[in-house]
Scaffold this motif. Structure first.
Motif, PDB file in Angstrom:
ATOM      1  N   GLU A 120     -53.865  18.735  19.295  1.00  0.00           N
ATOM      2  CA  GLU A 120     -53.813  19.563  18.090  1.00  0.00           C
ATOM      3  C   GLU A 120     -52.681  20.577  18.242  1.00  0.00           C
ATOM      4  OE1 GLU A 120     -55.710  19.153  15.320  1.00  0.00           O
ATOM      5  OE2 GLU A 120     -56.465  17.368  16.315  1.00  0.00           O
ATOM      6  N   ASN A 121     -51.470  20.161  17.963  1.00  0.00           N
ATOM      7  CA  ASN A 121     -50.310  21.021  18.048  1.00  0.00           C
ATOM      8  C   ASN A 121     -50.218  21.851  16.763  1.00  0.00           C
ATOM      9  OD1 ASN A 121     -47.708  22.102  17.960  1.00  0.00           O
ATOM     10  ND2 ASN A 121     -46.802  20.326  18.981  1.00  0.00           N
ATOM     11  N   PRO A 122     -50.186  23.205  16.849  1.00  0.00           N
ATOM     12  CA  PRO A 122     -50.144  24.037  15.640  1.00  0.00           C
ATOM     13  C   PRO A 122     -48.927  23.731  14.748  1.00  0.00           C
ATOM     14  CG  PRO A 122     -50.583  25.388  17.569  1.00  0.00           C
ATOM     15  CD  PRO A 122     -50.275  24.003  18.055  1.00  0.00           C
ATOM     16  N   LEU A 123     -47.779  23.486  15.348  1.00  0.00           N
ATOM     17  CA  LEU A 123     -46.582  23.185  14.566  1.00  0.00           C
ATOM     18  C   LEU A 123     -46.760  21.875  13.800  1.00  0.00           C
ATOM     19  CD1 LEU A 123     -43.672  23.782  13.749  1.00  0.00           C
ATOM     20  CD2 LEU A 123     -42.919  22.628  15.832  1.00  0.00           C
ATOM     21  N   THR A 124     -47.273  20.867  14.465  1.00  0.00           N
ATOM     22  CA  THR A 124     -47.506  19.575  13.806  1.00  0.00           C
ATOM     23  C   THR A 124     -48.507  19.731  12.678  1.00  0.00           C
ATOM     24  OG1 THR A 124     -47.089  18.456  15.900  1.00  0.00           O
ATOM     25  CG2 THR A 124     -48.197  17.184  14.199  1.00  0.00           C
ATOM     26  N   GLN A 125     -49.576  20.490  12.900  1.00  0.00           N
ATOM     27  CA  GLN A 125     -50.589  20.710  11.868  1.00  0.00           C
ATOM     28  C   GLN A 125     -49.989  21.432  10.664  1.00  0.00           C
ATOM     29  OE1 GLN A 125     -53.616  19.358  11.907  1.00  0.00           O
ATOM     30  NE2 GLN A 125     -53.019  18.413  13.833  1.00  0.00           N
ATOM     31  N   ALA A 126     -49.111  22.426  10.895  1.00  0.00           N
ATOM     32  CA  ALA A 126     -48.471  23.152   9.799  1.00  0.00           C
ATOM     33  C   ALA A 126     -47.556  22.221   9.002  1.00  0.00           C
ATOM     34  CB  ALA A 126     -47.680  24.341  10.349  1.00  0.00           C
ATOM     35  N   GLN A 127     -46.827  21.364   9.700  1.00  0.00           N
ATOM     36  CA  GLN A 127     -45.943  20.417   9.017  1.00  0.00           C
ATOM     37  C   GLN A 127     -46.755  19.440   8.161  1.00  0.00           C
ATOM     38  OE1 GLN A 127     -43.895  18.923  12.468  1.00  0.00           O
ATOM     39  NE2 GLN A 127     -42.108  20.223  12.129  1.00  0.00           N
ATOM     40  N   LEU A 131     -46.516  19.043   4.036  1.00  0.00           N
ATOM     41  CA  LEU A 131     -46.268  17.746   3.397  1.00  0.00           C
ATOM     42  C   LEU A 131     -47.388  17.380   2.427  1.00  0.00           C
ATOM     43  CD1 LEU A 131     -44.872  15.756   6.447  1.00  0.00           C
ATOM     44  CD2 LEU A 131     -43.590  16.545   4.457  1.00  0.00           C
ATOM     45  N   GLU A 132     -48.627  17.673   2.810  1.00  0.00           N
ATOM     46  CA  GLU A 132     -49.760  17.386   1.919  1.00  0.00           C
ATOM     47  C   GLU A 132     -49.682  18.230   0.652  1.00  0.00           C
ATOM     48  OE1 GLU A 132     -53.082  18.054   4.532  1.00  0.00           O
ATOM     49  OE2 GLU A 132     -53.154  15.956   5.155  1.00  0.00           O
ATOM     50  N   ALA A 133     -49.318  19.507   0.798  1.00  0.00           N
ATOM     51  CA  ALA A 133     -49.206  20.399  -0.365  1.00  0.00           C
ATOM     52  C   ALA A 133     -48.094  19.918  -1.294  1.00  0.00           C
ATOM     53  CB  ALA A 133     -48.928  21.833   0.097  1.00  0.00           C
ATOM     54  N   GLU A 134     -46.956  19.543  -0.746  1.00  0.00           N
ATOM     55  CA  GLU A 134     -45.849  19.031  -1.559  1.00  0.00           C
ATOM     56  C   GLU A 134     -46.266  17.757  -2.292  1.00  0.00           C
ATOM     57  OE1 GLU A 134     -42.565  18.621   1.143  1.00  0.00           O
ATOM     58  OE2 GLU A 134     -42.198  20.782   1.208  1.00  0.00           O
ATOM     59  N   ALA A 135     -46.997  16.890  -1.611  1.00  0.00           N
ATOM     60  CA  ALA A 135     -47.462  15.652  -2.243  1.00  0.00           C
ATOM     61  C   ALA A 135     -48.428  15.969  -3.379  1.00  0.00           C
ATOM     62  CB  ALA A 135     -48.127  14.748  -1.201  1.00  0.00           C
ATOM     63  N   ASP A 136     -49.323  16.939  -3.179  1.00  0.00           N
ATOM     64  CA  ASP A 136     -50.270  17.335  -4.239  1.00  0.00           C
ATOM     65  C   ASP A 136     -49.529  17.871  -5.462  1.00  0.00           C
ATOM     66  OD1 ASP A 136     -52.385  16.583  -2.647  1.00  0.00           O
ATOM     67  OD2 ASP A 136     -52.869  18.632  -1.990  1.00  0.00           O
ATOM     68  N   ILE A 137     -48.515  18.710  -5.245  1.00  0.00           N
ATOM     69  CA  ILE A 137     -47.737  19.279  -6.351  1.00  0.00           C
ATOM     70  C   ILE A 137     -47.033  18.167  -7.121  1.00  0.00           C
ATOM     71  CG2 ILE A 137     -45.701  20.689  -6.896  1.00  0.00           C
ATOM     72  CD1 ILE A 137     -46.603  22.532  -4.529  1.00  0.00           C
ATOM     73  N   LYS A 138     -46.410  17.236  -6.406  1.00  0.00           N
ATOM     74  CA  LYS A 138     -45.701  16.122  -7.061  1.00  0.00           C
ATOM     75  C   LYS A 138     -46.673  15.258  -7.868  1.00  0.00           C
ATOM     76  CE  LYS A 138     -41.525  16.749  -5.376  1.00  0.00           C
ATOM     77  NZ  LYS A 138     -40.411  17.161  -6.175  1.00  0.00           N
ATOM     78  N   GLU A 139     -47.854  15.025  -7.338  1.00  0.00           N
ATOM     79  CA  GLU A 139     -48.851  14.224  -8.062  1.00  0.00           C
ATOM     80  C   GLU A 139     -49.296  14.939  -9.331  1.00  0.00           C
ATOM     81  OE1 GLU A 139     -52.050  13.257  -5.397  1.00  0.00           O
ATOM     82  OE2 GLU A 139     -50.816  11.873  -4.237  1.00  0.00           O
TER      83      GLU A 139
END
Length: 164
Positions: A120-127, A131-139
């Motif tokens: 559980e790398n904090p940087l990876t989790q933030a990335q 990406l999930e938030a950007e995908a939600d906005i685009k949808e």
């Protein structure tokens, strides 16, 4: 698979070992004059072919390292259990010494192991969250654009999020 005759099995075993059908037929006890044709014919017989294929597959499975074997080897290297031979030279003599892997090799082994077990790398989790938030906005923007009617005079800008 039907049972092979003693001669057929000997031929198949020799063929697996050498890959030479003619010599395998001779060594299995077939006549020298007909060894070439018998060897070729034996390779087309379904029972003999199945026997050879089965044993060749087993041999290949033993030669190829499995993922589990690879991880176990990497673990032994990382733990210093796997030894390597190093040549040590002095001005008087040369000798071979069994030593554990050096620190760089151990670190490389640990990195290879960790690639297979991500933490559980904090940087990876933030990335991932970004990406999930950007995908939600685009949808949401795509759904809104789809719901707009052709008669509408409004213009919607779909890609108004700056890219990094």
């Amino acid at each position: 698979m039907t049972k092979l005759s003693v001669k057929q099995q000997k031929f198949a075993d020799l063929y697996i070992e050498t890959g030479n059908a003619t010599q395998s037929a001779i060594d299995a006890g077939y006549a020298k004059k007909s060894a070439r044709s018998v060897g070729s014919e034996n390779l087309t017989k379904p029972d003999i072919k199945e026997y050879i294929d089965k044993h060749m597959t087993e041999m290949a499975d033993k030669r190829i390292m499995s993922a589990q074997d690879a991880l176990e080897l990497l673990t032994r290297i990382a733990n210093g259990e796997e030894k390597e031979t190093k040549v040590v030279a002095t001005q008087f003599d040369v000798s071979e010494v069994e030593v554990p892997a050096d620190l760089k090799t151990k670190i490389a082994a640990v990195k290879e192991i960790l690639k297979r077990y991500p933490t559980e790398n904090p940087l990876t989790q933030a990335q991932i969250r970004k990406l999930e938030a950007e995908a939600d906005i685009k949808e949401a923007q795509a759904a809104e654009a789809k719901n707009m009617t052709d008669s509408s005079s409004e213009v919607m800008i779909v890609d108004d999020i700056p890219e990094d």
